[in-house]
Design a protein around this motif. Structure first.
Motif, PDB file in Angstrom:
ATOM      1  N   GLU A 194       0.835  -1.199   0.000  1.00  0.00           N
ATOM      2  CA  GLU A 194       0.000   0.000   0.000  1.00  0.00           C
ATOM      3  C   GLU A 194       0.870   1.250   0.000  1.00  0.00           C
ATOM      4  O   GLU A 194       0.583   2.212  -0.720  1.00  0.00           O
ATOM      5  CB  GLU A 194      -0.916   0.001   1.221  1.00  0.00           C
ATOM      6  N   ARG A 197       2.173   1.868  -3.427  1.00  0.00           N
ATOM      7  CA  ARG A 197       1.132   2.408  -4.309  1.00  0.00           C
ATOM      8  C   ARG A 197       0.894   3.888  -4.027  1.00  0.00           C
ATOM      9  O   ARG A 197       0.702   4.679  -4.957  1.00  0.00           O
ATOM     10  CB  ARG A 197      -0.166   1.634  -4.118  1.00  0.00           C
ATOM     11  N   ARG A 202      -0.046   4.993  -7.732  1.00  0.00           N
ATOM     12  CA  ARG A 202      -0.731   3.867  -8.379  1.00  0.00           C
ATOM     13  C   ARG A 202      -1.860   3.311  -7.518  1.00  0.00           C
ATOM     14  O   ARG A 202      -2.304   2.190  -7.726  1.00  0.00           O
ATOM     15  CB  ARG A 202       0.282   2.761  -8.698  1.00  0.00           C
ATOM     16  N   LEU A 203      -2.297   4.100  -6.569  1.00  0.00           N
ATOM     17  CA  LEU A 203      -3.386   3.674  -5.698  1.00  0.00           C
ATOM     18  C   LEU A 203      -4.706   3.772  -6.448  1.00  0.00           C
ATOM     19  O   LEU A 203      -5.014   4.802  -7.042  1.00  0.00           O
ATOM     20  CB  LEU A 203      -3.420   4.577  -4.462  1.00  0.00           C
ATOM     21  N   ARG A 204      -5.480   2.707  -6.447  1.00  0.00           N
ATOM     22  CA  ARG A 204      -6.779   2.694  -7.114  1.00  0.00           C
ATOM     23  C   ARG A 204      -7.857   2.415  -6.075  1.00  0.00           C
ATOM     24  O   ARG A 204      -7.835   1.383  -5.410  1.00  0.00           O
ATOM     25  CB  ARG A 204      -6.814   1.620  -8.208  1.00  0.00           C
ATOM     26  N   MET A 205      -8.789   3.347  -5.949  1.00  0.00           N
ATOM     27  CA  MET A 205      -9.845   3.223  -4.953  1.00  0.00           C
ATOM     28  C   MET A 205     -11.094   2.567  -5.543  1.00  0.00           C
ATOM     29  O   MET A 205     -11.419   2.767  -6.710  1.00  0.00           O
ATOM     30  CB  MET A 205     -10.212   4.608  -4.413  1.00  0.00           C
ATOM     31  N   ARG A 206     -11.810   1.815  -4.693  1.00  0.00           N
ATOM     32  CA  ARG A 206     -13.123   1.277  -5.048  1.00  0.00           C
ATOM     33  C   ARG A 206     -14.152   2.063  -4.234  1.00  0.00           C
ATOM     34  O   ARG A 206     -14.450   1.720  -3.086  1.00  0.00           O
ATOM     35  CB  ARG A 206     -13.192  -0.215  -4.730  1.00  0.00           C
ATOM     36  N   TRP A 207     -14.643   3.125  -4.819  1.00  0.00           N
ATOM     37  CA  TRP A 207     -15.505   4.052  -4.078  1.00  0.00           C
ATOM     38  C   TRP A 207     -16.876   3.447  -3.826  1.00  0.00           C
ATOM     39  O   TRP A 207     -17.487   2.844  -4.698  1.00  0.00           O
ATOM     40  CB  TRP A 207     -15.646   5.366  -4.846  1.00  0.00           C
ATOM     41  N   ASP A 248     -13.324   3.750   0.278  1.00  0.00           N
ATOM     42  CA  ASP A 248     -13.017   2.396  -0.160  1.00  0.00           C
ATOM     43  C   ASP A 248     -13.236   1.494   1.055  1.00  0.00           C
ATOM     44  O   ASP A 248     -12.547   1.619   2.060  1.00  0.00           O
ATOM     45  CB  ASP A 248     -11.560   2.328  -0.634  1.00  0.00           C
ATOM     46  N   ARG A 251     -10.304  -0.589   2.623  1.00  0.00           N
ATOM     47  CA  ARG A 251      -9.229   0.272   3.109  1.00  0.00           C
ATOM     48  C   ARG A 251      -9.661   1.068   4.340  1.00  0.00           C
ATOM     49  O   ARG A 251      -8.849   1.322   5.233  1.00  0.00           O
ATOM     50  CB  ARG A 251      -8.761   1.192   1.989  1.00  0.00           C
ATOM     51  N   ALA A 334      -5.902  10.166   0.043  1.00  0.00           N
ATOM     52  CA  ALA A 334      -6.402   9.746  -1.265  1.00  0.00           C
ATOM     53  C   ALA A 334      -7.925   9.712  -1.289  1.00  0.00           C
ATOM     54  O   ALA A 334      -8.538   9.862  -2.349  1.00  0.00           O
ATOM     55  CB  ALA A 334      -5.838   8.372  -1.625  1.00  0.00           C
TER      56      ALA A 334
END
Length: 363
Positions: A194, A197, A202-207, A248, A251, A334
């Motif tokens: 983490e 990222r 390169r952090l990708r969130m799943r909102w 997310d 997270r 983020a």
């Protein structure tokens, strides 16, 4: 006429917070085309067969040709050819050229802007490359660590189930110690990934639109054994009209678990942990307060430094890697939130987590 300082300040703002090299090149191209009023722009990189288009703003096919560009930059940073204005970008391993197609001839090739802009872009690209190499190393290291960890945990689980024969009480305790330490190492590996990222963008969130009450219950469930084992009293005060938060899910559970884990570890047995939340009108504010050992002002200034741990003997006797708060802050930022810590030695610690409320238009 726009001043030199204003032009360079605009470039610096354009490059700020761009973490990977592709995003940096695009931001630099947009700045250059906007400033020179060009119709297109591209980065050209040196390869064995000649100069190749690395990134184009609009028309990459136009830039795919045999460019005869200098191997060294002019001191002014500029080079013109065929109605193309080139800006030299100095890098450790040579040059890249930023080309601007059909720039406005009224925009002068200012020497000061050319050399300073090329240096700014070059430094940003070098930093991005270092971050990308760092991320690649972390990804490889994490992968190589996970393989033996999975194997060790798998065999430990088989032993615990008696697959290889019945265990004596001491043997069962040893197996539990192995499993516990593998879980701890897995937590470190996940934090490293983490952190990598976050650092490389390169952090990708799943909102999702999430109930804070529900998330807190899951985080508390993860920490229940630790808290009950230490005899902590846990008090939760959440108003019924709290709005949903935009986050997310996994997270946010991880963030709250990290904060609760610290509260549990650094609060003596029989202590108290209080959790409350309020709606400020702009964000949901969640506070986790403990009656633990507290933190000195000097240590508070470094709490979010990756891999840093206090020299306080009471802290050192508790296992840890000094990464959880750095990861929690990076994830919250983020998400559009934040984290603050208020503490005093011997008087406990209060952690404030700020979360953005979910808006109907987001979903």
């Amino acid at each position: 006429m726009t001043s030199t300082n204003a032009v360079l300040e605009e470039l610096a703002r354009s490059l700020r917070d761009r973490r990977d090299s592709s995003a940096l090149r695009r931001a630099a191209l947009e700045w250059a085309v906007r400033w020179t009023r060009a119709v297109d722009g591209a980065f050209l990189v040196r390869e064995s067969e000649g100069w190749r288009c690395q990134e184009a703003l609009h028309d990459p096919l136009f830039w795919e040709r045999d460019w005869e560009l200098p191997e060294r930059a002019d001191p002014s940073g500029w080079w013109d050819r065929e109605n193309i204005r080139f800006l030299a970008i100095p890098l450790r391993e040579g040059l890249e050229w930023l080309g601007m197609r059909e720039p406005d001839p009224a925009i002068p090739t200012d020497r000061q802007i050319g050399s300073a802009a090329g240096l700014l872009i070059g430094l940003a690209l070098e930093a991005a490359r270092d971050r990308e190499a760092y991320a690649s190393f972390f990804s490889t290291a994490v992968h190589e660590l996970r393989l033996p960890m999975t194997s060790i945990k798998g065999y430990a689980d088989l032993l615990a189930k008696g697959i290889a024969g019945p265990l004596t009480d001491p043997q069962r305790r040893f197996v539990e110690i192995i499993r516990s330490n593998i879980d701890r190492l897995a937590g470190l590996v996940n934090d490293l990934l983490e952190y990598s990222r976050i650092e490389t963008g390169r952090l990708r969130m799943r909102w999702e639109s999430i109930s804070l009450r529900e998330i807190l219950q899951e985080a508390l469930q993860r920490m229940r054994a630790e808290m009950e084992g230490r005899g902590h009293r846990v008090e939760v005060d959440l108003p019924g009209d709290l709005p949903m938060v935009a986050s997310d899910r996994e997270r946010l559970i991880s963030i709250l678990s990290k904060v609760l884990d610290n509260a549990a570890k650094y609060t003596p047995p029989g202590g108290e942990i209080r959790i409350r939340a309020v709606w400020t009108g702009e964000a949901v504010l969640c506070e986790i307060t403990d009656s633990g050992i507290g933190i000195s002002p000097e240590d508070q200034a470094r709490l979010f430094t990756p891999f840093w741990r206090s020299e306080d003997p009471m802290v050192r006797e508790i296992p840890g890697f000094g990464l959880s708060l750095a990861v929690a802050r990076g994830l919250l930022q983020a998400m559009g939130g934040g984290i603050e810590i208020e503490s005093a030695l011997g008087q406990g610690t209060r952690v404030r987590i700020r979360l953005p409320a979910a808006q109907e238009s987001q979903w």
